[in-house]
Structure formats: structure tokens, C-alpha cells
Design a protein around this motif. Sequence first.
Motif, PDB file in Angstrom:
ATOM      1  N   THR A  60       0.834  -1.206   0.000  1.00  0.00           N
ATOM      2  CA  THR A  60       0.000   0.000   0.000  1.00  0.00           C
ATOM      3  C   THR A  60       0.867   1.254   0.000  1.00  0.00           C
ATOM      4  O   THR A  60       0.615   2.200  -0.753  1.00  0.00           O
ATOM      5  N   ALA A  61       1.894   1.264   0.835  1.00  0.00           N
ATOM      6  CA  ALA A  61       2.797   2.419   0.874  1.00  0.00           C
ATOM      7  C   ALA A  61       3.527   2.590  -0.454  1.00  0.00           C
ATOM      8  O   ALA A  61       3.725   3.724  -0.919  1.00  0.00           O
ATOM      9  N   TYR A  62       3.902   1.486  -1.072  1.00  0.00           N
ATOM     10  CA  TYR A  62       4.584   1.547  -2.360  1.00  0.00           C
ATOM     11  C   TYR A  62       3.666   2.139  -3.436  1.00  0.00           C
ATOM     12  O   TYR A  62       4.089   2.983  -4.228  1.00  0.00           O
ATOM     13  N   LYS A  63       2.426   1.711  -3.475  1.00  0.00           N
ATOM     14  CA  LYS A  63       1.490   2.245  -4.470  1.00  0.00           C
ATOM     15  C   LYS A  63       1.255   3.742  -4.265  1.00  0.00           C
ATOM     16  O   LYS A  63       1.174   4.505  -5.233  1.00  0.00           O
ATOM     17  N   HIS A  64       1.163   4.158  -3.008  1.00  0.00           N
ATOM     18  CA  HIS A  64       0.995   5.593  -2.739  1.00  0.00           C
ATOM     19  C   HIS A  64       2.244   6.375  -3.166  1.00  0.00           C
ATOM     20  O   HIS A  64       2.132   7.495  -3.687  1.00  0.00           O
ATOM     21  N   ALA A  65       3.422   5.795  -2.964  1.00  0.00           N
ATOM     22  CA  ALA A  65       4.650   6.464  -3.397  1.00  0.00           C
ATOM     23  C   ALA A  65       4.714   6.547  -4.922  1.00  0.00           C
ATOM     24  O   ALA A  65       5.193   7.540  -5.469  1.00  0.00           O
ATOM     25  N   LEU A  66       4.219   5.512  -5.602  1.00  0.00           N
ATOM     26  CA  LEU A  66       4.157   5.574  -7.067  1.00  0.00           C
ATOM     27  C   LEU A  66       3.248   6.704  -7.535  1.00  0.00           C
ATOM     28  O   LEU A  66       3.588   7.459  -8.456  1.00  0.00           O
ATOM     29  N   ARG A  82      10.331   1.462  -1.641  1.00  0.00           N
ATOM     30  CA  ARG A  82      10.478   0.206  -2.387  1.00  0.00           C
ATOM     31  C   ARG A  82      11.534  -0.699  -1.759  1.00  0.00           C
ATOM     32  O   ARG A  82      11.361  -1.918  -1.684  1.00  0.00           O
ATOM     33  N   LEU A  83      12.642  -0.123  -1.286  1.00  0.00           N
ATOM     34  CA  LEU A  83      13.670  -0.933  -0.640  1.00  0.00           C
ATOM     35  C   LEU A  83      13.137  -1.596   0.623  1.00  0.00           C
ATOM     36  O   LEU A  83      13.416  -2.770   0.889  1.00  0.00           O
ATOM     37  N   ARG A  84      12.372  -0.847   1.415  1.00  0.00           N
ATOM     38  CA  ARG A  84      11.756  -1.441   2.612  1.00  0.00           C
ATOM     39  C   ARG A  84      10.816  -2.577   2.221  1.00  0.00           C
ATOM     40  O   ARG A  84      10.806  -3.639   2.837  1.00  0.00           O
ATOM     41  N   ALA A  85      10.033  -2.349   1.189  1.00  0.00           N
ATOM     42  CA  ALA A  85       9.079  -3.366   0.750  1.00  0.00           C
ATOM     43  C   ALA A  85       9.796  -4.595   0.191  1.00  0.00           C
ATOM     44  O   ALA A  85       9.371  -5.726   0.435  1.00  0.00           O
TER      45      ALA A  85
END
Length: 139
Positions: free
Chosen positions: A62-68, A91-94
Motif C-alpha cells: 500500500t505504501a509503495y502504491k501511494h509512493a508511485l 520500495r527498498l523497505r518493501a
Amino acid sequence: MSRTAARRQLSRDGLLMLLLILVPVLASSQLPRVTGSLSDGLAFPLFFAGLALLFLSLPRFTAYKHALIDTEKSFDSDAEPAAWTALRLVRLRALRVAGLPAWVAALGAPLGLEPVGQLLLVCGSLTLLLLYRVPRQLQ
């Protein structure tokens, strides 16, 4: 940081993570198995722990999609380099969380985790790795 440099860095991060997922599993499968009642009792819980770790990726995705989305909104503005940096960090955390099931499979190989269980955990991590690729819209 330009778009091409940022995408190149994200691509390198993905390849590095692919190696960090596959190499430990391949190396640990060559180790001799521990025999005894302790190893028999650990294999099954390790497999379920690896499956449970797949679900830790949900908030990261979810955080990755929001960052995108934030990165795409910042195109051609002064905030674009900061958005690319934030996207890379998220992305690195994910990706690290996505690699956990494969690392559990690597730990479980000498402890008696069956090859089918290892394969399932590694495939789960690789599938998550595919989910975290950078879409073409960010070119």
C-alpha cells in the motif's frame, strides 16, 4: 536525479534483491541436513512462519502504491527528485519484507524443510518481487 537515472537505480535495486532472495536458498540447499527430533519439529513451524511473513507485505505494498502515485504527480516539478528518492526508500523497505519468506526457506533447508516447502516460499517472495516492479507509466 533524472528519471532515467532513478529508473536505472530502481532496476539495480531489484536485481540485487533478486540475488539476495535466490543465493541464500541455493547455498543453504547444499548444506547437510541436521538430523534428529529437533529438526523434525522445526520444519513445519518454519514453513508456516514463512507463509505468515507473506502477509507482512500488505502494508508495504500500500505504501509503495501511494509512493508511485506521488511520484507520478510530481513529474516536471521541483519535487520530482525528492519523490524518486522517497519511492526508492519505500520500495527498498518493501523488497526487504518481500524477501523474508525466501530467507526463512534458506534457514529451514538444513533444518529439514522439504524442497517443496522451500520452493513455495521462494515463489511467494519472487511473486512479491514482481509486484514491486516500477510500471511503465513512470518513464
